[in-house]
Design an enzyme around this catalytic site. Structure first.
Site, mmCIF file in Angstrom:
data_model
loop_
_atom_site.group_PDB
_atom_site.id
_atom_site.type_symbol
_atom_site.label_atom_id
_atom_site.label_comp_id
_atom_site.label_asym_id
_atom_site.label_seq_id
_atom_site.Cartn_x
_atom_site.Cartn_y
_atom_site.Cartn_z
ATOM 1 N N ARG A 122 -42.710 -3.852 116.750
ATOM 2 C CA ARG A 122 -42.937 -2.527 116.614
ATOM 3 C C ARG A 122 -43.510 -2.051 117.841
ATOM 4 N NH1 ARG A 122 -45.574 -2.281 110.917
ATOM 5 N NH2 ARG A 122 -44.023 -3.849 110.691
ATOM 6 N N ASP B 217 -36.112 -14.393 116.165
ATOM 7 C CA ASP B 217 -36.561 -12.986 116.355
ATOM 8 C C ASP B 217 -36.540 -12.307 117.638
ATOM 9 O OD1 ASP B 217 -38.279 -11.275 114.808
ATOM 10 O OD2 ASP B 217 -40.139 -11.829 115.953
ATOM 11 N N GLU C 184 -45.649 -7.318 115.894
ATOM 12 C CA GLU C 184 -45.575 -7.304 117.161
ATOM 13 C C GLU C 184 -44.357 -6.567 117.539
ATOM 14 O OE1 GLU C 184 -42.448 -9.863 116.451
ATOM 15 O OE2 GLU C 184 -44.413 -9.796 115.354
ATOM 16 N N ASP D 73 -49.080 -9.851 114.031
ATOM 17 C CA ASP D 73 -47.788 -10.302 113.568
ATOM 18 C C ASP D 73 -46.690 -9.188 113.249
ATOM 19 O OD1 ASP D 73 -45.813 -12.350 113.249
ATOM 20 O OD2 ASP D 73 -46.086 -12.243 110.820
ATOM 21 N N LYS E 188 -48.533 -17.238 111.622
ATOM 22 C CA LYS E 188 -47.691 -17.390 110.454
ATOM 23 C C LYS E 188 -48.007 -18.674 109.840
ATOM 24 C CE LYS E 188 -43.791 -14.841 112.299
ATOM 25 N NZ LYS E 188 -43.646 -13.618 111.339
ATOM 26 N N ASP F 6 -41.874 -15.960 117.683
ATOM 27 C CA ASP F 6 -43.012 -15.171 116.986
ATOM 28 C C ASP F 6 -43.762 -16.293 116.355
ATOM 29 O OD1 ASP F 6 -44.531 -13.345 116.048
ATOM 30 O OD2 ASP F 6 -43.054 -12.523 114.690
ATOM 31 N N LYS G 249 -34.904 -5.883 120.022
ATOM 32 C CA LYS G 249 -36.085 -6.331 119.961
ATOM 33 C C LYS G 249 -35.731 -8.028 120.487
ATOM 34 C CE LYS G 249 -39.594 -8.542 116.725
ATOM 35 N NZ LYS G 249 -39.679 -8.769 115.324
#
Length: 497
Positions: free
Chosen positions: A353, A290, A351, A349, A279, A272, A267
């Site tokens: 996956r 991230d 995201e 959020d 967030k 993010d 990933k």
């Protein structure tokens, strides 16, 4: 820091410092006892007086020890002998390196690898001594106008082994330890860089540099390429950002063409915000981490290439930012993945996956032997496992056991979590094939269940590293995990082939 292996007695070793261990019972390690005999009981007298209690991590520097060639002798506490296992060994090495840095010694001889209480072979002891030492001396100050701390004087570490018969194993351990350390350093550097530097394009450039240096094949897909492939979920995450996404593929071919590759999918969300499901502001700066899954893939490929492992490995990195904006995906939007499955995005959020599922579908073209994805995926995994173990999910029991064993050997542990069909019920949607979240209960499991829907054509495992990829607080920074676990997994597979 340079490393080398030498056999022979510690008392004859010249240099800045000789490092030996003392147990909490005031028992000298074998190397310490050898020094003590040459020094006519000098070390034993120091211990007897109580200047060194042998508690784990305690250190004491001695100068001008009688009849000893080195300028200093560093005593390191090992704790109770009965409890001296993997963690205690690594902790004692770390304590030794920290103490050495505090001295003016330019070189040192480490004699902790010879302690028989560690039920590991010399390959393991040397490899871990090297990775621990490199971890202790790691600094990230490239973004500062002036480094806060001067470089340590220590620039050479000789690792003592008991006799010449162990040198071949020790040399192999040194090679692996250095490779893992270099891979971890790369992963840490990428994770620690700010998001205005480490963009998707920057990750792509790092992949190109690795490919050039180690003769790997690299391919970087742009937006238009992803559109042609139907990567609707990856593009849905990227569309709120001005930074264009990249799908990076790096191929290491260390074995024949007939050998199916291990595919690592990392990933790569370089920042993010949460998107429209934004967030909270506190600690949002840590969302530069991230992309640590992507960093671990690049770090592992670097380690594998340095060792020239006879195995085929493919790294796939979907890289993007997740930003709010006029073009950003909205909660309730429905997108179509590369696999053709439709997804209702209830939370932007969630995201990771969404970019991973297209990358998993893309992995099918490599006809993989096994696919492992690595992602800072869910806060729920941090609640479940804290910052000690990564979460492991798999559709294949044998692969899960391989990864667990590799993590135990590498001291980069993972914990096997359930992936039962019962949890799939939480992903139901009234408007699409399924939703991208399943509610608060079992959040890390439902995230893995989501990914499992795109991994039915191959053996697959998912590592949720949200709790292990970086540290917060005073020690804030990337850890380089799970490069050690992944590298050991590949080392073990290469040995079997």
């Amino acid at each position: 820091m340079e490393f080398s292996i030498k056999s022979g007695l510690p008392e004859s070793r010249k240099g800045g410092c000789t490092v030996v261990g003392i147990f909490e019972s005031r028992k000298l390690s074998a190397a310490a006892a050898t020094l003590d005999r040459t020094a006519k009981g000098y070390l034993a007298s120091i211990v007897k007086r109580g200047d060194m209690d042998g508690k784990l991590g305690a250190t004491l520097v001695l100068h001008n020890v009688p009849n000893i060639a080195s300028e200093r002798v560093l005593l390191v506490g090992l704790g109770p002998e009965a409890d001296f296992h993997d963690k205690q060994y690594r902790d004692s090495v770390a304590a030794a390196i920290k103490a050495l840095i505090a001295t003016g010694a330019k070189e040192a001889s480490l004699h902790l690898t010879e302690i028989s209480a560690v039920k590991r072979d010399i390959h393991w002891r040397v490899s871990h001594a090297v990775t621990v030492a490199r971890d202790v001396i790691y600094r990230f100050d490239r973004m500062k106008s002036k480094p806060e701390t001067a470089l340590p004087a220590l620039h050479r570490l000789v690792i003592g082994v008991g006799d010449k018969s162990a040198q071949r194993q020790a040399a192999a351990g040194l090679e692996q330890g250095l490779a893992v350390a270099h891979g971890m350093s790369l992963a840490k550097d990428l994770g620690n860089l700010p998001a205005n530097v480490c963009t998707p394009a920057y990750l792509a450039e790092q992949a190109r540099e690795l490919a050039k240096r180690y003769r790997m094949k690299v391919q970087v897909l742009e937006c238009k390429d992803m559109e042609k492939l139907g990567m609707g979920t990856l593009l849905s995450v990227a569309q709120g950002s001005v930074q264009p996404p990249k799908l990076i593929t790096l191929e290491y071919r260390g074995a024949g063409k007939s050998q199916k590759p291990v595919v690592l999918v990392g990933k790569g969300v370089t920042f993010d915000t949460g998107g429209i499901s934004i967030k909270p502001a506190p600690e949002m700066d840590e969302m530069k981490f991230d992309m640590c899954g992507a960093a671990s893939v690049l770090g592992t490929l670097k380690a594998v290439a340095e060792m020239k492992l006879p195995i085929n490995v493919v790294g796939i990195i979907p890289a993007t930012e997740n930003m709010p904006g006029g073009r950003a995906t909205k909660p309730g939007d429905i997108v179509t993945s590369m696999s053709g499955q439709t997804i209702e995005i209830l939370n932007t959020d969630a995201e990771g996956r969404l970019i991973l599922c297209d990358a998993l579908t893309y992995a099918e073209r490599f006809e993989p032997d096994v696919v492992v994805d690595i992602a800072t995926l869910t806060g729920a995994c941090v609640i479940a496992l804290g910052h000690v173990a990564s979460g492991l999910f798999s559709n294949n029991e044998a692969i899960a056991k391989e990864l667990i064993a590799a993590g135990d050997t590498a001291n980069d542990r993972a914990w096997h979590m359930p992936l039962w069909d019962d949890y799939q019920e939480q992903l139901k949607s009234n408007f699409a094939d399924f939703a991208n979240i399943g509610g608060r209960p079992a959040g890390s499991i439902t995230a893995a269940c989501f990914l499992a829907r795109f991994a039915k054509k191959f053996k697959w495992a998912h590592l949720d590293i949200a709790g292990t990829a970086w540290k917060s607080g005073k020690e804030k920074g990337s850890t380089g995990r799970p490069v050690p676990l992944l590298t050991q997994f590949l080392v073990n597979r290469a040995a079997r082939k």
